[in-house]
Enzyme design. Structure first.
Site, PDB file in Angstrom:
ATOM      1  N   LYS A 270       1.103  -1.019   0.276  1.00 50.48           N
ATOM      2  CA  LYS A 270       0.243  -0.107  -0.265  1.00 50.48           C
ATOM      3  C   LYS A 270       1.130   0.805   0.317  1.00 50.48           C
ATOM      4  O   LYS A 270       2.587   1.147   0.229  1.00 50.48           O
ATOM      5  CB  LYS A 270      -1.065   0.003   1.535  1.00 50.48           C
ATOM      6  CG  LYS A 270       0.231  -0.345   2.306  1.00 50.48           C
ATOM      7  CD  LYS A 270      -1.593  -0.441   3.625  1.00 50.48           C
ATOM      8  CE  LYS A 270      -0.210   0.149   5.403  1.00 50.48           C
ATOM      9  NZ  LYS A 270      -1.504  -0.897   5.710  1.00 50.48           N
TER      10      LYS A 270
ATOM     11  N   ARG B 282     -10.810  -0.807  13.609  1.00 51.11           N
ATOM     12  CA  ARG B 282     -10.714   0.205  13.271  1.00 51.11           C
ATOM     13  C   ARG B 282     -11.171   0.275  11.872  1.00 51.11           C
ATOM     14  O   ARG B 282     -12.107   0.618  11.440  1.00 51.11           O
ATOM     15  CB  ARG B 282      -9.245   0.051  13.024  1.00 51.11           C
ATOM     16  CG  ARG B 282      -8.674   1.439  11.590  1.00 51.11           C
ATOM     17  CD  ARG B 282      -7.071   1.610  11.451  1.00 51.11           C
ATOM     18  NE  ARG B 282      -6.393  -0.518  10.961  1.00 51.11           N
ATOM     19  CZ  ARG B 282      -5.129  -0.377  10.319  1.00 51.11           C
ATOM     20  NH1 ARG B 282      -4.566   0.905  10.527  1.00 51.11           N
ATOM     21  NH2 ARG B 282      -4.654  -1.488   9.959  1.00 51.11           N
TER      22      ARG B 282
ATOM     23  N   TYR C  95      16.985  29.979   9.325  1.00 49.28           N
ATOM     24  CA  TYR C  95      16.233  30.376  10.005  1.00 49.28           C
ATOM     25  C   TYR C  95      15.886  30.845  11.333  1.00 49.28           C
ATOM     26  O   TYR C  95      16.332  29.752  12.313  1.00 49.28           O
ATOM     27  CB  TYR C  95      14.918  30.523   9.737  1.00 49.28           C
ATOM     28  CG  TYR C  95      14.171  29.475   8.393  1.00 49.28           C
ATOM     29  CD1 TYR C  95      13.238  31.361   7.698  1.00 49.28           C
ATOM     30  CD2 TYR C  95      14.086  29.054   7.486  1.00 49.28           C
ATOM     31  CE1 TYR C  95      13.853  31.795   6.333  1.00 49.28           C
ATOM     32  CE2 TYR C  95      13.903  29.373   5.963  1.00 49.28           C
ATOM     33  CZ  TYR C  95      13.867  30.106   5.572  1.00 49.28           C
ATOM     34  OH  TYR C  95      12.909  30.937   4.448  1.00 49.28           O
TER      35      TYR C  95
ATOM     36  N   MET D  55      12.546  24.631   4.002  1.00 45.55           N
ATOM     37  CA  MET D  55      11.532  23.955   2.809  1.00 45.55           C
ATOM     38  C   MET D  55      12.952  23.004   1.937  1.00 45.55           C
ATOM     39  O   MET D  55      12.894  21.618   1.521  1.00 45.55           O
ATOM     40  CB  MET D  55      11.440  24.640   2.270  1.00 45.55           C
ATOM     41  CG  MET D  55       9.955  23.726   1.122  1.00 45.55           C
ATOM     42  SD  MET D  55       8.866  24.582   0.099  1.00 45.55           S
ATOM     43  CE  MET D  55       8.287  26.158   1.286  1.00 45.55           C
TER      44      MET D  55
HETATM   45  C1  LIG Z   1      -0.709  -2.146   6.541  1.00 48.39           C
HETATM   46  C2  LIG Z   1      -1.131  -3.324   7.123  1.00 48.39           C
HETATM   47  C3  LIG Z   1       0.073  -4.328   7.405  1.00 48.39           C
HETATM   48  C4  LIG Z   1       1.757  -4.053   7.230  1.00 48.39           C
HETATM   49  O1  LIG Z   1       1.463  -3.706   8.789  1.00 48.39           O
HETATM   50  P1  LIG Z   1       2.994  -3.892   9.211  1.00 48.39           P
HETATM   51  O2  LIG Z   1       3.083  -3.122  10.469  1.00 48.39           O
HETATM   52  O3  LIG Z   1       3.640  -3.165   7.898  1.00 48.39           O
HETATM   53  O4  LIG Z   1       3.987  -4.881   8.710  1.00 48.39           O
HETATM   54  C5  LIG Z   1      -0.467  -5.700   7.303  1.00 48.39           C
HETATM   55  N1  LIG Z   1      -1.918  -5.435   7.634  1.00 48.39           N
HETATM   56  C6  LIG Z   1      -3.047  -4.662   7.618  1.00 48.39           C
HETATM   57  C7  LIG Z   1      -4.362  -5.037   8.077  1.00 48.39           C
HETATM   58  C8  LIG Z   1      -2.139  -3.867   7.677  1.00 48.39           C
HETATM   59  O5  LIG Z   1      -3.318  -2.393   7.333  1.00 48.39           O
END
Ligand SMILES: *Cc1c(COP(=O)(O)O)cnc(C)c1O
Length: 391
Positions: free
Chosen positions: A67, A165, A287, A333
Site C-alpha cells: 500500500k 478500526r 531561520y 524547505m
Molecule cells: C499496513 C497493514 C499491514 C502491514 O503492517 P506492517 O506493520 O507494515 O507489517 C498488515 N495488515 C494490515 C491490515 C495493514 O493495514
C-alpha cells in the site's frame, strides 16, 4: 589531492558491488540524476533477502503489503521483485492501488484492505481484486455486484478482533456464520484481522486478539487465515496463520523495536552539496538564527529539506565516507546546513553527495529524532528524488 568522486552515494551497508553502482539493473526514475537535489536508492536485493527471512520466520505463506506505493518506495519495482521471489499475495490499501497493481501483476492475488468504496464495485470486479469485506454494507454491495455480473466474486472477510478500526465485530461475524446463505455469491478467499500491539511482544492484546481470531475463523472451515503483520511474524506461534502480511519489515524498518533490527536496509538517501563556505564565531545560521557558531566553522549546504519529507524536527547529520557532519540550524524547505568542519578543507565540493539515510542513520533513527515512526518517514519521502533501484 582531489580524489575521484563517486557519482552515486556510497552505499555503506549490505554492500552492493561496485558493478551494481556503475551499471544498475532494473529501473531509474523520478527526477533526472543531473537535475535532482537528492538521490533515493532502493536496494531490491536487500528487499528480496528481507522477504525470504520473513517467509522463513512466518512458517507459512508470506504476503506483501505494498500500500501507499510500497511505503513510498515504488510499488512497481517492489511488486515485481517480490513476485520473482515467489510472493503470491499482495495487499494494498485503496482500490486505485489495486487496479494499478493488477496492470503490473496479472496473476497475483490482490487484496484491498480498505474494501471497495460504494459505487466502485464493478471497477474492483473487473480488475479481479479481492476486497476486504469490512461491514454488512460492503458484503451486500459485493454480493449485488456479483449478481449483476453473473459470477461469484472473490472476497476476504475482515474481523475486528480488537483494533476497532476496520472489519466486522465478533457478534456480527457469528451472526453471519449462523445465517444460511449470508455469503452466497461470494468466493471467500481469506479471513483476516489486524493486530493493534504486535510491536509490543508482552502486550496482553496480542494473545486476546489471536485467540478471538482463531475462534471466529473456525466458523469458516477451509478458508485460509491471515493475522500477522511484520511484528506479528516475530511473535512466533501465537500469530502463525496461513498467510502473513509483511509490510514495514520488508522495507527495512525494525519489526522488533525493543531489540536489534534483523532486517537489511533497503532505502538509502543521499543529498547533493549545493555550496560550501566558512563562518566566524558568532555567526547565526538558518531561520531564526537558531544556531550560533561558537567557533569558526566550515559549512556545507545540502539539497534536502522538509519538502522532501525530511522532518523539520529531525536534527540529524549527513555522512561523508562515514564522517558525521551534524545539521546546524533549522531544516528549511529545500535545504539544510551541515557542519563540515570535521572534513579537511576542500573535501566537499558542489555536486558531491552526502548520505542522510544510511547505515549510520537509518530510517528508524530519523523517525526517533522526529518523534515518529519509520513508516511515516518512508511514506513521506517526496517526489523530487532521482530514484535508483539496485539488484
Ligand atoms: C499496513 C497493514 C499491514 C502491514 O503492517 P506492517 O506493520 O507494515 O507489517 C498488515 N495488515 C494490515 C491490515 C495493514 O493495514
Amino acid at each position: 589531492m582531489p580524489q575521484a568522486r563517486p557519482a552515486t552515494p556510497d552505499l555503506d551497508t549490505d554492500a552492493p558491488t561496485a558493478a551494481d553502482r556503475a551499471a544498475p539493473t532494473g529501473f531509474t526514475g523520478g527526477v533526472d540524476l543531473a537535475a535532482a537535489g537528492a538521490v533515493l536508492t532502493v536496494d531490491l536485493g536487500a528487499l528480496a533477502a528481507n522477504y525470504r527471512l520473513l517467509r522463513d520466520m512466518a512458517g507459512s505463506e508470506c504476503g506483501a503489503v505494498v500500500k501507499a506505493d510500497a511505503y513510498g518506495i515504488g510499488m512497481g519495482p517492489v511488486a515485481k521483485a517480490l513476485d520473482t521471489e515467489g510472493c503470491r499475495h499482495f495487499f494494498v490499501g485503496h482500490l486505485a492501488e489495486g487496479t494499478a497493481l493488477r496492470a503490473i501483476l496479472p496473476g497475483a492475488a490482490i487484496y484491498v484492505l480498505n474494501g471497495v468504496p460504494p459505487g466502485a464495485e464493478r471497477a474492483a470486479a473487473e480488475a479481479d481484486l479481492i476486497p476486504a469485506l469490512n461491514s454488512v454494507e460492503q458484503i451486500a454491495a459485493w454480493r449485488a455486484a456479483g449478481k449483476a455480473l453473473g459470477r461469484r466474486l472473490p472476497g476476504a472477510l475482515q474481523f475486528d478482533t480488537g483494533m476497532s478500526r476496520l472489519g466486522l465485530p465478533p457478534g456480527r461475524i457469528e451472526a453471519l456464520a449462523a445465517e444460511q446463505g449470508a455469503l452466497d455469491g461470494i468466493d471467500l478467499r481469506l479471513v483476516l484481522s489486524h493486530l493493534a500491539c504486535a510491536d509490543e511482544p508482552r502486550h496482553p492484546a496480542n494473545a486476546t486478539q489471536a485467540t478471538l481470531f482463531a475462534r471466529l475463523a473456525a466458523h469458516f472451515p477451509g478458508v485460509p487465515r491471515s493475522l500477522a503483520n511484520s511484528s506479528g511474524i516475530f511473535l512466533g506461534d501465537l500469530c502463525r496463520t496461513d498467510v502473513a502480511r509483511a509490510g514495514a519489515a520488508l522495507y527495512g524498518i525494525n519489526p522488533t523495536p525493543g531489540a536489534g533490527n534483523p532486517m537489511r536496509q533497503v532505502v538509502h538517501v543521499a543529498a547533493k552539496v549545493i555550496q560550501t563556505g566558512e563562518c566566524t564565531a558568532g555567526t547565526g545560521i538558518g531561520y531564526g538564527h537558531d544556531f550560533l557558531a561558537d567557533r569558526p566553522m566550515r559549512l556545507a549546504t545540502i539539497s534536502l529539506g522538509y519538502a522532501d519529507g525530511w522532518p523539520r524536527r529531525a536534527r540529524g547529520a549527513a555522512f561523508h565516507r562515514g564522517v558525521r557532519l551534524p545539521f546546524v540550524g533549522r531544516v528549511s524547505m529545500d535545504s539544510i546546513v551541515v557542519d563540515a568542519t570535521p572534513l579537511p578543507v576542500g573535501a566537499l565540493r558542489p555536486g558531491d553527495l552526502v548520505e542522510v539515510i544510511c547505515k549510520n542513520q537509518t530510517v528508524d533513527d530519523v523517525a526517533r529524532l522526529a518523534g515518529t515512526i519509520g513508516y511515516e518517514i518512508l511514506t513521506g519521502l517526496g517526489q523530487r528524488f532521482h530514484r535508483r533501484w539496485l539488484g
